[in-house]
Design a protein around this motif. Structure first.
Motif, mmCIF file in Angstrom:
data_model
loop_
_atom_site.group_PDB
_atom_site.id
_atom_site.type_symbol
_atom_site.label_atom_id
_atom_site.label_comp_id
_atom_site.label_asym_id
_atom_site.label_seq_id
_atom_site.Cartn_x
_atom_site.Cartn_y
_atom_site.Cartn_z
ATOM 1 N N TYR A 36 0.851 -1.197 0.000
ATOM 2 C CA TYR A 36 0.000 0.000 0.000
ATOM 3 C C TYR A 36 0.882 1.241 0.000
ATOM 4 O O TYR A 36 1.843 1.325 0.769
ATOM 5 C CB TYR A 36 -0.884 -0.015 1.256
ATOM 6 N N LEU A 37 0.566 2.189 -0.865
ATOM 7 C CA LEU A 37 1.337 3.436 -0.893
ATOM 8 C C LEU A 37 0.420 4.648 -0.862
ATOM 9 O O LEU A 37 -0.417 4.825 -1.745
ATOM 10 C CB LEU A 37 2.223 3.481 -2.150
ATOM 11 N N ASP A 38 0.636 5.498 0.161
ATOM 12 C CA ASP A 38 -0.090 6.761 0.317
ATOM 13 C C ASP A 38 0.792 7.853 -0.286
ATOM 14 O O ASP A 38 1.744 8.324 0.354
ATOM 15 C CB ASP A 38 -0.323 6.988 1.820
ATOM 16 N N THR A 39 0.492 8.259 -1.527
ATOM 17 C CA THR A 39 1.379 9.226 -2.188
ATOM 18 C C THR A 39 1.192 10.643 -1.637
ATOM 19 O O THR A 39 2.102 11.462 -1.718
ATOM 20 C CB THR A 39 1.158 9.223 -3.723
ATOM 21 N N GLY A 40 0.010 10.904 -1.049
ATOM 22 C CA GLY A 40 -0.184 12.207 -0.403
ATOM 23 C C GLY A 40 0.804 12.385 0.739
ATOM 24 O O GLY A 40 1.322 13.483 0.973
ATOM 25 N N ALA A 41 1.097 11.281 1.448
ATOM 26 C CA ALA A 41 2.052 11.355 2.563
ATOM 27 C C ALA A 41 3.438 11.750 2.052
ATOM 28 O O ALA A 41 4.186 12.485 2.721
ATOM 29 C CB ALA A 41 2.106 10.007 3.294
ATOM 30 N N GLN A 42 3.788 11.301 0.839
ATOM 31 C CA GLN A 42 5.099 11.670 0.285
ATOM 32 C C GLN A 42 5.150 13.174 -0.038
ATOM 33 O O GLN A 42 6.158 13.832 0.236
ATOM 34 C CB GLN A 42 5.356 10.849 -0.988
ATOM 35 N N TYR A 43 4.051 13.697 -0.617
ATOM 36 C CA TYR A 43 4.039 15.140 -0.902
ATOM 37 C C TYR A 43 4.003 15.950 0.398
ATOM 38 O O TYR A 43 4.592 17.032 0.483
ATOM 39 C CB TYR A 43 2.856 15.494 -1.819
ATOM 40 N N GLU A 98 -0.429 23.417 9.205
ATOM 41 C CA GLU A 98 0.535 24.190 8.420
ATOM 42 C C GLU A 98 0.954 23.425 7.162
ATOM 43 O O GLU A 98 0.954 23.959 6.050
ATOM 44 C CB GLU A 98 1.778 24.526 9.261
ATOM 45 N N VAL A 99 1.280 22.145 7.327
ATOM 46 C CA VAL A 99 1.677 21.342 6.160
ATOM 47 C C VAL A 99 0.490 21.192 5.210
ATOM 48 O O VAL A 99 0.626 21.346 3.987
ATOM 49 C CB VAL A 99 2.236 19.965 6.598
ATOM 50 N N THR A 100 -0.694 20.939 5.768
ATOM 51 C CA THR A 100 -1.889 20.765 4.921
ATOM 52 C C THR A 100 -2.139 22.016 4.079
ATOM 53 O O THR A 100 -2.496 21.922 2.902
ATOM 54 C CB THR A 100 -3.118 20.444 5.799
ATOM 55 N N SER A 101 -1.905 23.195 4.657
ATOM 56 C CA SER A 101 -2.188 24.429 3.919
ATOM 57 C C SER A 101 -1.109 24.733 2.867
ATOM 58 O O SER A 101 -1.335 25.538 1.973
ATOM 59 C CB SER A 101 -2.323 25.605 4.889
ATOM 60 N N LYS A 102 0.054 24.087 2.972
ATOM 61 C CA LYS A 102 1.150 24.408 2.046
ATOM 62 C C LYS A 102 1.427 23.312 1.016
ATOM 63 O O LYS A 102 2.158 23.538 0.042
ATOM 64 C CB LYS A 102 2.421 24.703 2.852
ATOM 65 N N VAL A 103 0.838 22.136 1.216
ATOM 66 C CA VAL A 103 1.212 20.994 0.371
ATOM 67 C C VAL A 103 0.803 21.176 -1.092
ATOM 68 O O VAL A 103 1.515 20.715 -1.994
ATOM 69 C CB VAL A 103 0.668 19.670 0.978
ATOM 70 N N SER A 104 -0.287 21.883 -1.355
ATOM 71 C CA SER A 104 -0.702 22.052 -2.761
ATOM 72 C C SER A 104 0.324 22.890 -3.532
ATOM 73 O O SER A 104 0.622 22.589 -4.694
ATOM 74 C CB SER A 104 -2.085 22.700 -2.844
ATOM 75 N N ALA A 105 0.862 23.920 -2.871
ATOM 76 C CA ALA A 105 1.854 24.782 -3.551
ATOM 77 C C ALA A 105 3.133 24.001 -3.840
ATOM 78 O O ALA A 105 3.695 24.077 -4.945
ATOM 79 C CB ALA A 105 2.160 25.998 -2.680
ATOM 80 N N VAL A 106 3.583 23.219 -2.858
ATOM 81 C CA VAL A 106 4.834 22.468 -3.054
ATOM 82 C C VAL A 106 4.637 21.389 -4.117
ATOM 83 O O VAL A 106 5.485 21.188 -5.003
ATOM 84 C CB VAL A 106 5.323 21.861 -1.722
ATOM 85 N N GLU A 111 9.553 19.901 -10.542
ATOM 86 C CA GLU A 111 10.728 19.155 -10.061
ATOM 87 C C GLU A 111 10.358 18.276 -8.857
ATOM 88 O O GLU A 111 10.925 17.196 -8.657
ATOM 89 C CB GLU A 111 11.863 20.123 -9.671
ATOM 90 N N VAL A 112 9.439 18.756 -8.030
ATOM 91 C CA VAL A 112 8.961 17.951 -6.891
ATOM 92 C C VAL A 112 8.205 16.741 -7.421
ATOM 93 O O VAL A 112 8.412 15.607 -6.999
ATOM 94 C CB VAL A 112 8.057 18.807 -5.965
ATOM 95 N N ARG A 113 7.345 16.975 -8.396
ATOM 96 C CA ARG A 113 6.539 15.870 -8.941
ATOM 97 C C ARG A 113 7.436 14.828 -9.604
ATOM 98 O O ARG A 113 7.226 13.624 -9.468
ATOM 99 C CB ARG A 113 5.497 16.391 -9.936
ATOM 100 N N ALA A 114 8.455 15.291 -10.339
ATOM 101 C CA ALA A 114 9.345 14.336 -11.017
ATOM 102 C C ALA A 114 10.033 13.440 -9.987
ATOM 103 O O ALA A 114 10.111 12.216 -10.146
ATOM 104 C CB ALA A 114 10.377 15.093 -11.845
ATOM 105 N N ARG A 115 10.507 14.056 -8.912
ATOM 106 C CA ARG A 115 11.211 13.329 -7.856
ATOM 107 C C ARG A 115 10.305 12.290 -7.203
ATOM 108 O O ARG A 115 10.654 11.123 -7.036
ATOM 109 C CB ARG A 115 11.679 14.361 -6.825
ATOM 110 N N ILE A 116 9.098 12.730 -6.819
ATOM 111 C CA ILE A 116 8.186 11.847 -6.083
ATOM 112 C C ILE A 116 7.616 10.768 -7.015
ATOM 113 O O ILE A 116 7.453 9.609 -6.621
ATOM 114 C CB ILE A 116 7.056 12.677 -5.424
#
Ligand SMILES: Nc1ncnc2c1ncn2[C@@H]1O[C@H](COP(=O)(O)OP(=O)(O)OP(=O)(O)O)[C@@H](O)[C@H]1O
Ligand SMILES: Nc1ccn([C@H]2C[C@H](O)[C@@H](COP(=O)(O)O)O2)c(=O)n1
Length: 228
Positions: A36-43, A98-106, A111-116
């Protein structure tokens, strides 16, 4: 298969926030003996690292420049999913407001998407018995050849009620607004937005219990395996 063992199966489960992706994916994986992989957790993990290291979240160039730095490791046992950044367990810190409010921007930074995405594909390829991967772009971008693609939906009201119950009585109206805002950001980004793949099965969970959604997905996996 000749020896009677089930063939590995790759299941992609996408959908907006609070539709039940994590709960469903974890239970389906546990029931079928899959990873099982939660990709939201990675972002969330990479966002936590950016915040912790003082990176300006409003500066995509600054985010892109350091996107390769943190080492993010996901444990894929559905009974004990884990997430670490540079060896630190961040399962708790990645769920803060704080993380929840910033995760969409990151997560909008290419480059973040390519990495993840690379991490996600590598974990899926090494899952011997198969894997359930949940997120926003799994069926469209990360694993376009998945054996089964599911797109979960639910009304904003149902999702807000579920989330505020989970957050011990948080205000339903503000929870609803925050969900809608995050979905809009995730759906409108240029790179790999939240979207239903053309060949995904859409399941509206508004009027379904979690047990019914799990049963529905387990049945769909069984049907796919039967014709594989
Ligand atoms: N069909 C359902 N009926 C009632 N509650 C549900 C249902 N599915 C999930 N829930 C509850 O809704 C909440 C959100 O579910 P979950 O975390 O699985 O959603 P998600 O789609 O993964 O959300 P996010 O993308 O924001 O992480 C949880 O408290 C979960 O127990
Ligand atoms: N495949 C994915 C998964 C997640 N994200 C981003 C967008 C979400 O708002 C955020 C957090 O996800 P959650 O923990 O709520 O499932 O991560 C994405 O862009 N692509």
């Amino acid at each position: 298969m000749e020896n009677g063992a089930a063939q590995p199966v790759i299941v992609a489960i996408d959908g907006p926030s609070g539709t039940g992706k994590s709960s469903t994916s974890k239970a389906v994986a546990a029931q079928l003996g899959l990873s099982y992989l939660d990709t939201g957790a990675q972002y969330r993990a990479i966002t936590w690292w950016m915040v912790s290291n003082g990176i300006d979240i409003d500066d995509p160039t600054a985010i892109a420049a350091v996107a390769g730095k943190p080492e993010i490791v996901s444990g894929t046992d559905p009974a004990d999913p884990t997430i670490t950044v540079d060896g630190t367990d961040v399962a708790g810190p990645i769920r803060t407001p704080e993380v929840t409010s910033k995760v969409s921007a990151v997560s909008a930074v290419p480059e973040v998407r390519a990495r993840i995405t690379e991490l996600q594909r590598s974990l899926a390829a090494s899952a011997e018995r198969g894997i359930v991967v949940e997120g926003r772009d799994i069926g469209t971008t990360v694993l376009p050849d998945a054996d089964l693609k599911i797109f979960l939906t639910a009304s904003a009201e149902a999702r807000a009620a579920r989330r505020s119950g989970e957050l011990k009585g948080a205000d339903v109206q503000s929870t609803r607004e925050a969900l809608i805002k995050r979905d809009a950001a995730d759906s409108s980004r240029k790179t790999s937005p939240l979207a239903k793949a053309d060949d995904a099965v859409e399941v509206d969970t508004t009027e379904l219990t979690l047990a019914q959604v799990i049963e529905c997905v387990v049945t769909l996996v069984g049907e796919k395996r039967a014709v594989k």
